[in-house]
Design an enzyme around this catalytic site. Structure first.
Site, mmCIF file in Angstrom:
data_model
loop_
_atom_site.group_PDB
_atom_site.id
_atom_site.type_symbol
_atom_site.label_atom_id
_atom_site.label_comp_id
_atom_site.label_asym_id
_atom_site.label_seq_id
_atom_site.Cartn_x
_atom_site.Cartn_y
_atom_site.Cartn_z
ATOM 1 N N SER A 142 33.668 41.881 34.146
ATOM 2 C CA SER A 142 33.649 40.690 34.523
ATOM 3 C C SER A 142 33.300 40.679 35.914
ATOM 4 C CB SER A 142 35.280 40.388 34.348
ATOM 5 O OG SER A 142 35.363 38.859 34.920
ATOM 6 N N TYR A 156 43.921 41.322 35.500
ATOM 7 C CA TYR A 156 42.597 41.055 35.366
ATOM 8 C C TYR A 156 41.629 41.747 36.112
ATOM 9 C CZ TYR A 156 38.609 39.145 32.685
ATOM 10 O OH TYR A 156 37.603 38.954 32.015
HETATM 11 P P1 NAP Z 1 38.053 36.445 22.762
HETATM 12 O O1 NAP Z 1 37.378 35.101 21.973
HETATM 13 O O2 NAP Z 1 39.505 36.246 23.214
HETATM 14 O O3 NAP Z 1 37.781 37.769 22.037
HETATM 15 C C1 NAP Z 1 38.739 38.867 22.532
HETATM 16 C C2 NAP Z 1 38.303 39.922 21.385
HETATM 17 O O4 NAP Z 1 38.915 41.303 21.413
HETATM 18 C C3 NAP Z 1 38.967 39.269 20.018
HETATM 19 O O5 NAP Z 1 37.949 39.857 18.871
HETATM 20 C C4 NAP Z 1 40.136 40.164 19.602
HETATM 21 O O6 NAP Z 1 40.300 40.292 18.337
HETATM 22 C C5 NAP Z 1 39.623 41.555 20.372
HETATM 23 N N1 NAP Z 1 41.049 42.205 20.704
HETATM 24 C C6 NAP Z 1 41.821 41.649 21.635
HETATM 25 N N2 NAP Z 1 42.775 42.827 21.607
HETATM 26 C C7 NAP Z 1 42.506 43.605 20.835
HETATM 27 C C8 NAP Z 1 43.080 44.979 20.348
HETATM 28 N N3 NAP Z 1 44.417 45.456 21.008
HETATM 29 N N4 NAP Z 1 42.529 45.795 19.525
HETATM 30 C C9 NAP Z 1 41.283 45.382 19.040
HETATM 31 N N5 NAP Z 1 40.603 44.116 19.360
HETATM 32 C C10 NAP Z 1 41.217 43.324 20.274
HETATM 33 O O7 NAP Z 1 37.639 36.661 24.322
HETATM 34 P P2 NAP Z 1 35.937 36.727 25.005
HETATM 35 O O8 NAP Z 1 35.867 35.845 26.008
HETATM 36 O O9 NAP Z 1 34.972 36.789 23.855
HETATM 37 O O10 NAP Z 1 36.322 38.078 25.610
HETATM 38 C C11 NAP Z 1 35.609 39.309 25.285
HETATM 39 C C12 NAP Z 1 35.408 40.160 26.604
HETATM 40 O O11 NAP Z 1 34.694 39.744 27.651
HETATM 41 C C13 NAP Z 1 36.662 40.611 27.256
HETATM 42 O O12 NAP Z 1 36.611 42.120 27.372
HETATM 43 C C14 NAP Z 1 36.630 39.675 28.475
HETATM 44 O O13 NAP Z 1 37.351 40.031 29.514
HETATM 45 C C15 NAP Z 1 35.204 39.588 28.630
HETATM 46 N N6 NAP Z 1 34.798 38.532 29.513
HETATM 47 C C16 NAP Z 1 34.609 37.260 28.951
HETATM 48 C C17 NAP Z 1 34.390 36.200 29.930
HETATM 49 C C18 NAP Z 1 34.328 34.701 29.508
HETATM 50 O O14 NAP Z 1 33.920 33.937 30.138
HETATM 51 N N7 NAP Z 1 34.486 34.606 28.156
HETATM 52 C C19 NAP Z 1 34.084 36.515 31.158
HETATM 53 C C20 NAP Z 1 34.028 37.773 31.512
HETATM 54 C C21 NAP Z 1 34.243 38.874 30.818
HETATM 55 P P3 NAP Z 1 41.646 40.408 17.686
HETATM 56 O O15 NAP Z 1 42.539 39.391 18.205
HETATM 57 O O16 NAP Z 1 41.294 40.027 16.186
HETATM 58 O O17 NAP Z 1 42.095 41.765 17.630
#
Ligand code: NAP
Length: 251
Positions: A142, A156
């Site tokens: 991130s 985070y």
């Molecule tokens: P999201 O929609 O909440 O997706 C998170 C994913 O992780 C879901 O598929 C969830 O699936 C899975 N997950 C959570 N806990 C888990 C566990 N214990 N075991 C297996 N799977 C798990 O969020 P997102 O924004 O797409 O985030 C994805 C990644 O991108 C993260 O690492 C986040 O920090 C990073 N990121 C996002 C942003 C942004 O702006 N969106 C920016 C910087 C970084 P289940 O609940 O089905 O397990």
């Protein structure tokens, strides 16, 4: 260039958000997929959509903070495809707690998922990659692994900062095994994790004022970095962190 036909790609956290986009992007380049997350129904929905376009998809319901689930995912992958070439460590979570308020439990939860699981999943699949002297590991960090912010999220920031330097250290350790390890540092993208913040007017105003490109990222804008890092052509790139953030960390 960037043809992934014949490659086997594992995406963690592929049941929502960025992970779904990554899975579709890898499939679009020809890779066979393994999709891993806890919510089976969501995972199956994503898989069905991708299968309809002709891609082989294995779904594995599992929690990446659980060692048995990680081992089961590796076994299922090898049973199905015989190898793993690409691992996208995308599963993650975030909090907005300030340092003076965060509980130990919340701190541990974020560390456990964002960095410890990234390490453990890499270790488990990395051993399989070593057998073939080939691997592409892409960690999803991130911008908050690169800089701080005034809006909270201490665990985070700490956990994503750890992902950044874990990426560099693992890249150095595993280069002799033909495995590259890189990270993408996304800026702001709407997802289940972020929409409650990103889609508010004050946040949009903040982004307009502070981000050179002036807005959050949109679907698909992370994919080119992922596809590049996952490809054979990226063989000389390892230990790199690619921000995809509209220039937020450039100023
Ligand atoms: P999201 O929609 O909440 O997706 C998170 C994913 O992780 C879901 O598929 C969830 O699936 C899975 N997950 C959570 N806990 C888990 C566990 N214990 N075991 C297996 N799977 C798990 O969020 P997102 O924004 O797409 O985030 C994805 C990644 O991108 C993260 O690492 C986040 O920090 C990073 N990121 C996002 C942003 C942004 O702006 N969106 C920016 C910087 C970084 P289940 O609940 O089905 O397990």
């Amino acid at each position: 260039m960037f043809d992934l036909t014949g490659r086997v790609a594992v995406v963690t956290g592929a049941s929502s958000g960025i992970g779904v986009q990554f899975a579709k992007a890898l499939a679009g380049q020809g890779a066979d997929l393994v999709l891993l997350a806890r919510r089976k129904e969501k995972l199956e929905g994503v898989a069905d959509e991708i299968r309809a376009a002709g891609t082989k998809v294995l779904t594995v319901q599992g929690d990446v903070t659980n060692l048995d689930d990680i081992d089961a995912a590796v076994k299922a992958t090898i049973d199905e495809y015989g190898k793993v070439d690409i691992l996208v460590n995308n599963a993650g979570t975030g909090g907005e707690d300030l340092a003076q308020n965060i509980t130990d439990e919340q701190w541990d939860r974020e560390m456990e998922l964002n960095i410890k699981a990234t390490f453990r999943v890499s270790r488990a699949f990395g051993k399989e990659m070593m057998k073939n002297k080939y691997g592409r590991i892409i960690n999803i960090a991130s911008i908050y692994g690169l800089v701080g912010s005034t809006t909270g999220g201490i665990a985070y920031h700490a956990s994503k900062g750890a992902v950044v330097n874990f990426t560099r250290a693992l890249a150095a350790e595993w280069a002799p095994f033909g495995i590259t390890v890189n990270a993408i540092a996304p800026g702001f993208f709407t997802s289940e994790l972020t929409s409650h913040i990103i889609e508010t007017e004050p946040f949009k105003e903040m982004v307009k004022a502070q981000c050179p490109i002036g807005c959050s990222g949109t679907e698909g804008e992370l994919n080119p970095a992922l596809i590049y890092l996952a490809s054979d052509e990226a063989s000389y790139s390892t230990g790199t962190i690619i921000p995809v953030d509209g220039g937020l960390t450039a100023i």
